[in-house]
Write an enzyme that holds these catalytic residues in place. Structure first.
Site, short mmCIF file in Angstrom:
data_model
loop_
_atom_site.label_atom_id
_atom_site.label_comp_id
_atom_site.label_asym_id
_atom_site.label_seq_id
_atom_site.Cartn_x
_atom_site.Cartn_y
_atom_site.Cartn_z
N TYR A 83 57.19 27.20 25.83
CA TYR A 83 55.82 26.71 26.10
C TYR A 83 55.71 25.26 25.61
O TYR A 83 55.18 24.39 26.31
CB TYR A 83 54.82 27.62 25.38
CG TYR A 83 53.37 27.21 25.48
CD1 TYR A 83 52.63 27.45 26.64
CD2 TYR A 83 52.72 26.60 24.41
CE1 TYR A 83 51.29 27.10 26.73
CE2 TYR A 83 51.38 26.23 24.48
CZ TYR A 83 50.67 26.49 25.64
OH TYR A 83 49.33 26.13 25.72
N ASN A 92 44.24 22.41 34.55
CA ASN A 92 44.00 23.26 33.37
C ASN A 92 44.75 24.58 33.41
O ASN A 92 45.10 25.13 32.36
CB ASN A 92 42.48 23.51 33.29
CG ASN A 92 42.12 24.65 32.38
OD1 ASN A 92 42.08 24.50 31.16
ND2 ASN A 92 41.86 25.83 32.97
N LYS A 145 54.90 21.90 27.78
CA LYS A 145 53.75 21.03 27.47
C LYS A 145 54.20 19.61 27.09
O LYS A 145 53.51 18.65 27.38
CB LYS A 145 52.89 21.66 26.37
CG LYS A 145 52.21 22.97 26.80
CD LYS A 145 51.20 22.77 27.93
CE LYS A 145 50.36 24.02 28.19
NZ LYS A 145 49.38 23.85 29.28
N ASP A 175 41.80 29.56 40.87
CA ASP A 175 42.38 30.44 39.87
C ASP A 175 43.39 31.36 40.55
O ASP A 175 43.29 31.62 41.75
CB ASP A 175 41.32 31.29 39.14
CG ASP A 175 41.83 31.75 37.76
OD1 ASP A 175 41.49 31.11 36.76
OD2 ASP A 175 42.61 32.73 37.72
N1 NAD Z 1 43.45 28.42 24.24
C1 NAD Z 1 44.28 27.67 23.54
O1 NAD Z 1 44.50 27.87 22.35
C2 NAD Z 1 44.99 26.51 24.18
C3 NAD Z 1 45.58 25.56 23.34
C4 NAD Z 1 46.25 24.49 23.90
C5 NAD Z 1 46.33 24.36 25.26
N2 NAD Z 1 45.75 25.30 26.06
C6 NAD Z 1 45.89 25.14 27.50
O2 NAD Z 1 44.60 25.12 28.10
C7 NAD Z 1 44.68 25.67 29.42
C8 NAD Z 1 43.63 26.74 29.59
O3 NAD Z 1 43.87 27.76 28.64
P1 NAD Z 1 42.82 28.91 28.27
O4 NAD Z 1 42.92 29.10 26.82
O5 NAD Z 1 41.50 28.65 28.90
O6 NAD Z 1 43.57 30.15 28.97
P2 NAD Z 1 43.01 31.45 29.67
O7 NAD Z 1 44.19 32.35 29.80
O8 NAD Z 1 41.80 31.94 28.99
O9 NAD Z 1 42.60 30.91 31.12
C9 NAD Z 1 43.56 30.36 31.98
C10 NAD Z 1 43.15 30.57 33.41
O10 NAD Z 1 44.20 30.03 34.24
C11 NAD Z 1 44.52 30.97 35.24
N3 NAD Z 1 45.93 30.85 35.62
C12 NAD Z 1 47.01 31.23 34.89
N4 NAD Z 1 48.13 31.01 35.58
C13 NAD Z 1 47.76 30.51 36.77
C14 NAD Z 1 48.48 30.11 37.92
N5 NAD Z 1 49.81 30.21 37.97
N6 NAD Z 1 47.80 29.63 38.97
C15 NAD Z 1 46.43 29.52 38.93
N7 NAD Z 1 45.70 29.90 37.86
C16 NAD Z 1 46.36 30.39 36.80
C17 NAD Z 1 44.24 32.33 34.63
O11 NAD Z 1 44.03 33.32 35.63
C18 NAD Z 1 43.00 32.04 33.78
O12 NAD Z 1 41.82 32.24 34.50
C19 NAD Z 1 46.12 26.17 29.58
O13 NAD Z 1 46.88 25.20 30.27
C20 NAD Z 1 46.62 26.29 28.15
O14 NAD Z 1 48.00 26.18 28.04
C21 NAD Z 1 45.07 26.37 25.55
#
Ligand code: NAD
Length: 263
Positions: free
Chosen positions: A163, A92, A167, A39
């Site tokens: 974004y 992720n 993606k 992370d």
């Molecule tokens: N939550 C949603 O609605 C959703 C929908 C579609 C896709 N996603 C994708 O799912 C993935 C996870 O999302 P989430 O909702 O759990 O987000 P979140 O923000 O709750 O968690 C993301 C984690 O990634 C870490 N992170 C961010 N940038 C980073 C970097 N540059 N290097 C290392 N770690 C990093 C953050 O510190 C955090 O712990 C993402 O790729 C997001 O785009 C999420």
């Protein structure tokens, strides 16, 4: 809850400090996997490592920015040094953008979104694939890469253009790599959730100029089920996709989105 067997599989998950990545680490660990976690935030990563270590899971980790190629290189070295192989990767880690029209999007923010959400996945795959090819040959079953794309990666997404572009790029990397490695021992897929209840989304809603309630109502107006996804509804699909039983599944975008995208 369906139980899966990932006994002794080495699973690398980025962005495992919270949200989908953290829950994935818990579920894969419970199913017997050995975990390599990353992370950006060393604090939340340490918390996750401690919690999972206390559960008795085999786990190691490295804090770092996935937009920096060195992070992915070092993570794979850590997997090899600690566990000797790499079976599954969940790419992720990702960030959202502030919801805003394209012509009002800040250019530095746009570049950061591309660096993290697209280049981060490219660097990850670039460094993971050599060890995953070796692992597949030794184990006699394909290794698996699962990239976190988004519903925004397969549809136009108003107020989320950069974004969405990043993606869509992740989907293109996924499809191309799936074809390159289909007969070489790596399955590659992309998961495409719609808005799911994690900090990423609650922060986005809190930051909306309309206020949280109106912003949430606007988001949900387009979702056939009329609600956000829940974390476990997305994470169960990660386990399903990465299971060895799913051996004919590659090159796909798996939409978990309450019916948002129908085709
Ligand atoms: N939550 C949603 O609605 C959703 C929908 C579609 C896709 N996603 C994708 O799912 C993935 C996870 O999302 P989430 O909702 O759990 O987000 P979140 O923000 O709750 O968690 C993301 C984690 O990634 C870490 N992170 C961010 N940038 C980073 C970097 N540059 N290097 C290392 N770690 C990093 C953050 O510190 C955090 O712990 C993402 O790729 C997001 O785009 C999420």
């Amino acid at each position: 809850m369906t139980e899966y067997d990932f006994l002794n599989k080495v699973v690398l998950i980025s962005g495992a400090g919270r949200g989908l990545g953290k829950r994935a680490a818990e579920r894969f660990g419970k199913a017997g996997a050995k975990l390599v976690l990353n992370d950006y935030s060393s604090d939340t990563l340490e918390e996750t490592l401690k919690e999972l270590g206390d559960e008795g899971y085999e786990v190691c980790g490295l804090a770092g920015d996935i937009a920096d190629e060195e992070t992915s290189k070092t993570l794979v070295q850590l997997a090899e040094k600690t566990f000797g192989s790499l079976n599954i990767t969940i790419n992720n880690a990702g960030i959202a953008q502030n919801m805003t029209r394209l012509h009002e999007t800040d250019t530095d923010e746009a570049k950061r979104v591309i660096d993290v959400d697209l280049m981060g996945v490219f660097f990850a795959m670039k460094h993971q694939i050599p060890l995953m090819l070796k692992t597949a040959e030794t184990d006699g079953v394909p290794s698996v890469i699962l990239n976190l794309a988004s519903a925004a990666g397969v549809m136009g997404s108003p107020n989320l253009a950069i974004y969405s572009a990043a993606k869509h790029g992740v989907v293109a990397l996924t499809r191309s790599a799936a074809l390159e490695y289909a007969t070489k021992g790596i399955r590659v897929n992309a998961l495409c959730p719609s808005f799911t209840r994690t900090n990423m989304v609650t922060d986005l809603l809190d930051g909306s100029r309309h206020g949280r309630e109106i912003a949430e109502a606007k988001l949900l107006a387009f979702n056939p089920m009329g609600r956000l996804g829940e974390v476990d509804e997305i994470v169960q699909a990660m386990l399903w996709t990465c299971s060895d039983e799913n051996s004919y599944y590659t090159g796909q975008t798996l939409s978990i989105d309450g019916g948002l995208r129908t085709s």
